[in-house]
Design an enzyme around this catalytic site. Sequence first.
Site, PDB file in Angstrom:
ATOM      1  N   SER A  58     -12.716  28.000   2.093  1.00  0.00           N
ATOM      2  CA  SER A  58     -11.466  27.963   2.204  1.00  0.00           C
ATOM      3  C   SER A  58     -11.155  29.018   1.673  1.00  0.00           C
ATOM      4  CB  SER A  58     -10.285  27.459   1.048  1.00  0.00           C
ATOM      5  OG  SER A  58     -10.725  25.466   1.202  1.00  0.00           O
TER       6      SER A  58
HETATM    7  N1  SAH Z   1     -14.914  23.046  -1.510  1.00  0.00           N
HETATM    8  C1  SAH Z   1     -15.948  23.311  -0.418  1.00  0.00           C
HETATM    9  C2  SAH Z   1     -15.358  23.471   1.059  1.00  0.00           C
HETATM   10  C3  SAH Z   1     -15.066  22.513   1.041  1.00  0.00           C
HETATM   11  S1  SAH Z   1     -14.938  21.945   3.112  1.00  0.00           S
HETATM   12  C4  SAH Z   1     -15.396  24.571  -1.558  1.00  0.00           C
HETATM   13  O1  SAH Z   1     -15.017  25.666  -2.301  1.00  0.00           O
HETATM   14  O2  SAH Z   1     -16.733  25.955   0.061  1.00  0.00           O
HETATM   15  C5  SAH Z   1     -15.133  20.257   2.926  1.00  0.00           C
HETATM   16  C6  SAH Z   1     -16.505  19.611   3.127  1.00  0.00           C
HETATM   17  O3  SAH Z   1     -16.108  18.169   2.774  1.00  0.00           O
HETATM   18  C7  SAH Z   1     -17.299  19.708   4.103  1.00  0.00           C
HETATM   19  O4  SAH Z   1     -18.106  20.058   3.124  1.00  0.00           O
HETATM   20  C8  SAH Z   1     -17.481  18.357   4.792  1.00  0.00           C
HETATM   21  O5  SAH Z   1     -18.522  17.982   4.468  1.00  0.00           O
HETATM   22  C9  SAH Z   1     -16.869  17.294   2.956  1.00  0.00           C
HETATM   23  N2  SAH Z   1     -16.574  16.203   3.511  1.00  0.00           N
HETATM   24  C10 SAH Z   1     -15.731  15.613   4.143  1.00  0.00           C
HETATM   25  N3  SAH Z   1     -15.727  14.042   4.064  1.00  0.00           N
HETATM   26  C11 SAH Z   1     -15.698  14.095   2.601  1.00  0.00           C
HETATM   27  C12 SAH Z   1     -15.627  12.249   2.150  1.00  0.00           C
HETATM   28  N4  SAH Z   1     -15.352  11.308   2.419  1.00  0.00           N
HETATM   29  N5  SAH Z   1     -16.216  13.651   0.669  1.00  0.00           N
HETATM   30  C13 SAH Z   1     -16.779  13.786   0.206  1.00  0.00           C
HETATM   31  N6  SAH Z   1     -17.354  15.311   1.419  1.00  0.00           N
HETATM   32  C14 SAH Z   1     -16.731  15.188   2.294  1.00  0.00           C
END
Ligand code: SAH
Length: 212
Positions: free
Chosen positions: A59
């Site tokens: 993000s």
């Molecule tokens: N917080 C992260 C950015 C996350 S992007 C950072 O600091 O880089 C969102 C992430 O959520 C993705 O990697 C995606 O694979 C994950 N995601 C999507 N659905 C999910 C679920 N049900 N449980 C866990 N992770 C999930």
Amino acid sequence: MDFAAARASLVGHLSTEIKDKRVLAVISRIPRELFVLPELQHLAYEDEPLPIGLDQTISQPLIIALMTEALELSGEEKVLEIGTGSGYQAAILAELARQVITVERLPALAKSAQKILASLGYTNVEVHQAGETLGWPAQAPYQAIMVTAAAPEVPTDLLAQLAIGGRMVIPVGSRYVQDLYKITRGKKKNKIKNLGGCRFVALIGKDAWEED
Ligand code: SAH
């Protein structure tokens, strides 16, 4: 490239909107360039989201700071993060809370995040491969929950993992544009505050979106 100078300049920019000094201090310590793709390291301190592979993104720093500030961490909390991605947000939480449980759906991202977090010496973060139920019920309740992927509504399975008095931040809306909600769990009623518009990748699973 002088990453330390770029980081200091980003923190200066964030400080016009973010008042929590602890959040700013942590951002000025953590090497964000290590959490982005090697070919994008020169953009690590721009205030914008960046791809991290597998169609996911790290993000924008301002949104990360806003979400972190909203959790009102004092250092004693057990925090849950949904969507480990690069691991950058988990590192921030690890510096501000007692314990961080972070879950990621995609095994390759979970693995690389775990590796970098370990190499930076974070011993209070557990990275888990996401299971069927959203979140990580085994270690609930959590005093704070951060959801870094967008949901169509606040998932009840996640609310159930939030302690009474605990805070959750979560982007809620359509698959492409959302509002950032801060939910404070009450004994009977929850308090909901809208922190403004945002744009996150989709949360996949039961109570959320289907995979593309
Ligand atoms: N917080 C992260 C950015 C996350 S992007 C950072 O600091 O880089 C969102 C992430 O959520 C993705 O990697 C995606 O694979 C994950 N995601 C999507 N659905 C999910 C679920 N049900 N449980 C866990 N992770 C999930």
